[in-house]
Design a protein around this motif. Structure first.
Motif, PDB file in Angstrom:
ATOM      1  N   VAL A  61       0.852  -1.182   0.000  1.00 15.59           N
ATOM      2  CA  VAL A  61       0.000   0.000   0.000  1.00 15.59           C
ATOM      3  C   VAL A  61       0.889   1.234   0.000  1.00 15.59           C
ATOM      4  O   VAL A  61       1.807   1.356   0.812  1.00 15.59           O
ATOM      5  CB  VAL A  61      -0.939   0.017   1.224  1.00 15.59           C
ATOM      6  N   TYR A  62       0.618   2.138  -0.941  1.00 19.81           N
ATOM      7  CA  TYR A  62       1.203   3.471  -0.901  1.00 19.81           C
ATOM      8  C   TYR A  62       0.234   4.352  -0.123  1.00 19.81           C
ATOM      9  O   TYR A  62      -0.943   4.443  -0.478  1.00 19.81           O
ATOM     10  CB  TYR A  62       1.405   4.022  -2.313  1.00 19.81           C
ATOM     11  N   ALA A  63       0.705   4.971   0.946  1.00 17.51           N
ATOM     12  CA  ALA A  63      -0.156   5.753   1.828  1.00 17.51           C
ATOM     13  C   ALA A  63       0.300   7.199   1.903  1.00 17.51           C
ATOM     14  O   ALA A  63       1.508   7.482   1.984  1.00 17.51           O
ATOM     15  CB  ALA A  63      -0.167   5.141   3.233  1.00 17.51           C
ATOM     16  N   SER A  64      -0.656   8.121   1.878  1.00 18.82           N
ATOM     17  CA  SER A  64      -0.348   9.538   1.995  1.00 18.82           C
ATOM     18  C   SER A  64       0.340   9.820   3.326  1.00 18.82           C
ATOM     19  O   SER A  64      -0.142   9.406   4.384  1.00 18.82           O
ATOM     20  CB  SER A  64      -1.633  10.367   1.893  1.00 18.82           C
ATOM     21  N   LYS A  65       1.453  10.538   3.270  1.00 22.09           N
ATOM     22  CA  LYS A  65       2.138  10.922   4.497  1.00 22.09           C
ATOM     23  C   LYS A  65       1.318  11.919   5.312  1.00 22.09           C
ATOM     24  O   LYS A  65       1.415  11.958   6.544  1.00 22.09           O
ATOM     25  CB  LYS A  65       3.500  11.527   4.168  1.00 22.09           C
ATOM     26  N   GLU A  66       0.496  12.697   4.631  1.00 20.78           N
ATOM     27  CA  GLU A  66      -0.269  13.750   5.292  1.00 20.78           C
ATOM     28  C   GLU A  66      -1.597  13.263   5.856  1.00 20.78           C
ATOM     29  O   GLU A  66      -2.029  13.722   6.919  1.00 20.78           O
ATOM     30  CB  GLU A  66      -0.547  14.902   4.312  1.00 20.78           C
ATOM     31  N   ARG A  67      -2.254  12.329   5.166  1.00 23.08           N
ATOM     32  CA  ARG A  67      -3.640  12.002   5.501  1.00 23.08           C
ATOM     33  C   ARG A  67      -3.851  10.606   6.068  1.00 23.08           C
ATOM     34  O   ARG A  67      -4.983  10.252   6.417  1.00 23.08           O
ATOM     35  CB  ARG A  67      -4.523  12.199   4.255  1.00 23.08           C
ATOM     36  N   VAL A  68      -2.789   9.812   6.139  1.00 23.35           N
ATOM     37  CA  VAL A  68      -2.920   8.450   6.675  1.00 23.35           C
ATOM     38  C   VAL A  68      -1.935   8.296   7.823  1.00 23.35           C
ATOM     39  O   VAL A  68      -0.720   8.469   7.651  1.00 23.35           O
ATOM     40  CB  VAL A  68      -2.639   7.382   5.593  1.00 23.35           C
ATOM     41  N   ALA A  69      -2.456   7.961   8.985  1.00 24.02           N
ATOM     42  CA  ALA A  69      -1.622   7.844  10.182  1.00 24.02           C
ATOM     43  C   ALA A  69      -0.825   6.547  10.176  1.00 24.02           C
ATOM     44  O   ALA A  69      -1.224   5.555   9.552  1.00 24.02           O
ATOM     45  CB  ALA A  69      -2.502   7.904  11.430  1.00 24.02           C
ATOM     46  N   ASP A  70       0.301   6.548  10.867  1.00 20.78           N
ATOM     47  CA  ASP A  70       1.071   5.314  11.049  1.00 20.78           C
ATOM     48  C   ASP A  70       0.185   4.269  11.717  1.00 20.78           C
ATOM     49  O   ASP A  70      -0.507   4.560  12.699  1.00 20.78           O
ATOM     50  CB  ASP A  70       2.296   5.573  11.921  1.00 20.78           C
ATOM     51  N   ALA A 121       6.332  10.378  -5.354  1.00 18.91           N
ATOM     52  CA  ALA A 121       6.919   9.416  -4.415  1.00 18.91           C
ATOM     53  C   ALA A 121       7.136  10.039  -3.043  1.00 18.91           C
ATOM     54  O   ALA A 121       6.934   9.387  -2.015  1.00 18.91           O
ATOM     55  CB  ALA A 121       8.240   8.884  -4.978  1.00 18.91           C
ATOM     56  N   ASP A 122       7.547  11.297  -3.025  1.00 20.26           N
ATOM     57  CA  ASP A 122       7.822  11.966  -1.756  1.00 20.26           C
ATOM     58  C   ASP A 122       6.545  12.205  -0.952  1.00 20.26           C
ATOM     59  O   ASP A 122       6.623  12.467   0.255  1.00 20.26           O
ATOM     60  CB  ASP A 122       8.521  13.306  -2.004  1.00 20.26           C
ATOM     61  N   ALA A 123       5.396  12.104  -1.593  1.00 21.17           N
ATOM     62  CA  ALA A 123       4.121  12.350  -0.913  1.00 21.17           C
ATOM     63  C   ALA A 123       3.582  11.114  -0.203  1.00 21.17           C
ATOM     64  O   ALA A 123       2.590  11.206   0.531  1.00 21.17           O
ATOM     65  CB  ALA A 123       3.077  12.859  -1.916  1.00 21.17           C
ATOM     66  N   VAL A 124       4.223   9.952  -0.420  1.00 20.58           N
ATOM     67  CA  VAL A 124       3.697   8.700   0.143  1.00 20.58           C
ATOM     68  C   VAL A 124       4.787   7.942   0.901  1.00 20.58           C
ATOM     69  O   VAL A 124       5.968   8.232   0.774  1.00 20.58           O
ATOM     70  CB  VAL A 124       3.117   7.784  -0.956  1.00 20.58           C
ATOM     71  N   ARG A 125       4.355   6.972   1.665  1.00 20.38           N
ATOM     72  CA  ARG A 125       5.269   6.012   2.286  1.00 20.38           C
ATOM     73  C   ARG A 125       4.768   4.612   1.954  1.00 20.38           C
ATOM     74  O   ARG A 125       3.576   4.416   1.671  1.00 20.38           O
ATOM     75  CB  ARG A 125       5.342   6.209   3.798  1.00 20.38           C
ATOM     76  N   ILE A 126       5.671   3.666   2.006  1.00 20.08           N
ATOM     77  CA  ILE A 126       5.330   2.277   1.730  1.00 20.08           C
ATOM     78  C   ILE A 126       4.866   1.607   3.017  1.00 20.08           C
ATOM     79  O   ILE A 126       5.517   1.710   4.053  1.00 20.08           O
ATOM     80  CB  ILE A 126       6.535   1.529   1.136  1.00 20.08           C
ATOM     81  N   VAL A 127       3.737   0.911   2.917  1.00 21.98           N
ATOM     82  CA  VAL A 127       3.214   0.119   4.029  1.00 21.98           C
ATOM     83  C   VAL A 127       3.098  -1.324   3.550  1.00 21.98           C
ATOM     84  O   VAL A 127       2.594  -1.581   2.453  1.00 21.98           O
ATOM     85  CB  VAL A 127       1.831   0.629   4.490  1.00 21.98           C
ATOM     86  N   PHE A 128       3.573  -2.258   4.379  1.00 26.23           N
ATOM     87  CA  PHE A 128       3.524  -3.674   4.028  1.00 26.23           C
ATOM     88  C   PHE A 128       2.345  -4.332   4.755  1.00 26.23           C
ATOM     89  O   PHE A 128       2.501  -4.808   5.888  1.00 26.23           O
ATOM     90  CB  PHE A 128       4.824  -4.377   4.426  1.00 26.23           C
ATOM     91  N   PRO A 129       1.149  -4.382   4.125  1.00 26.17           N
ATOM     92  CA  PRO A 129       0.040  -5.082   4.765  1.00 26.17           C
ATOM     93  C   PRO A 129       0.298  -6.581   4.772  1.00 26.17           C
ATOM     94  O   PRO A 129       1.145  -7.082   4.027  1.00 26.17           O
ATOM     95  CB  PRO A 129      -1.175  -4.743   3.883  1.00 26.17           C
TER      96      PRO A 129
END
Length: 332
Positions: free
Chosen positions: A122-131, A229-237
């Motif tokens: 999952v690519y997740a927004s750094k601004e709108r999706v919490a850790d 790319a800088d707007a998102v982080r990688i999440v490993f579901p």
């Protein structure tokens, strides 16, 4: 060294078979695998000819039959590897050197072998999706994501493989419900590729998307796409009862293989430490061989536990998975 680039199947010219060479049909652009070929030829003196076959590889090999000059195929995704096997255009290869590839990442009849892996993340927004907000694939059907998810077509090979993995874990009824829930959470109709979804996150059109890990590397190298790319982080579901879904790029020896001995040498080379490092780093993927480390960039995306589901099982479930995707009219 000669390279024959086939932009399409129709009207192309076959690669002439010469003594002691290897002819490769590749779904991957030649420049992505040229560092490997250069290293192999430097070590063995055996030239390698690459034909880029973007579409219709199965049909081409079937049409050529025993006259095919192709010795090896290099392709991406277990779906394409499964199609080649099902079409009867590959042969079984039993070789001790290939046993370094984990069993779950190769065909149970030794007709295809994984070379590198990529995770479906999952690519997740750094601004709108919490850790910690994204945890499992099952969670993507939760109504909390309504209007927040972007994805490419779910009939794409990558998403069919993910659905087949979900089917293996949960069965038909739960998979159908998951697809319906995920579809209801879409911010817009599926379109484009994995990088287009990240662009949509950057543009504020959605908050998360499904994608392959290596696209992060590709975007970071592109002046325009780096800002996506800088707007998102990688999440490993993970699956609730498993790990993170992975797929492969892989190889297989053709049924005709006029240069079988030389082709086998290339297959053995591709699982060597040197080749594993080169191939994985060039394509921003993970090596399949234990003990070969991922590149610094790929390692920076974080650690994860790959799902232990055999890819042959995923391949076998592809038709059923595609049927379920079409049944819910996911892309409609």
């Amino acid at each position: 060294m000669r390279y024959l680039i086939l932009a399409s199947i129709l009207g192309s010219t076959a690669v002439p078979a010469l003594a002691q060479e290897v002819n490769v049909y590749s779904h991957r652009q030649p420049e992505l695998i040229q560092p490997l070929i250069d290293a192999f030829t430097a070590e063995t003196g055996i030239p390698v000819n690459i034909a880029f076959v973007d579409k219709g590889m199965v049909e081409r090999l079937q049409a050529e039959g025993d006259r095919s000059p192709a010795d090896l195929v290099l392709t991406v995704d277990v779906a394409r590897l499964g199609e080649l096997k099902d079409a009867g255009v590959l042969q079984a290869v039993k070789d001790e050197a290939l046993d370094v590839i984990p069993e779950r990442l190769r065909d149970d009849q030794n007709q295809w072998f994984g070379l590198t892996t990529r995770a479906r993340i999952v690519y997740a927004s750094k601004e709108r999706v919490a850790d910690g907000e994204v945890t499992t694939y099952e969670d993507l059907a939760d109504p909390k994501w309504k209007g927040r998810i972007c994805t490419r077509s779910f009939t794409n090979d990558y998403n069919v493989a993910l659905t087949a993995a979900y089917l293996a874990h949960h069965g038909e009824e739960e998979t159908l419900s998951w697809l319906e829930g995920l579809k209801s959470n879409l911010a817009k109709r599926p379109e484009g590729g994995d990088r287009d979804q990240v662009k949509s996150i950057w543009a504020g059109e959605c908050d998360i998307s499904l994608g392959n890990t290596y696209y992060m590397g590709a975007m970071l190298k592109d002046d325009e796409q780096k800002q996506w790319a800088d707007a998102v982080r990688i999440v490993f579901p993970t699956f609730e009862d498993g790990g993170t879904h992975v797929n492969v790029s892989g190889m297989g020896m053709t049924a005709s293989a006029p240069n079988r001995d030389a082709a086998l040498q290339l297959m053995e080379f591709l699982v060597s430490d040197e080749a594993q490092r080169i191939y994985a780093e060039t394509n921003n993927e993970f090596p399949v061989k234990d003990g070969v480390e991922a590149s610094e960039l790929v390692a920076s995306w974080g650690e994860f536990t790959p799902d232990d589901l055999p890819l042959t099982e995923i391949s076998d479930l592809r038709p059923q998975a595609l049927d379920l995707i079409e049944r819910v009219n996911f892309d409609g």
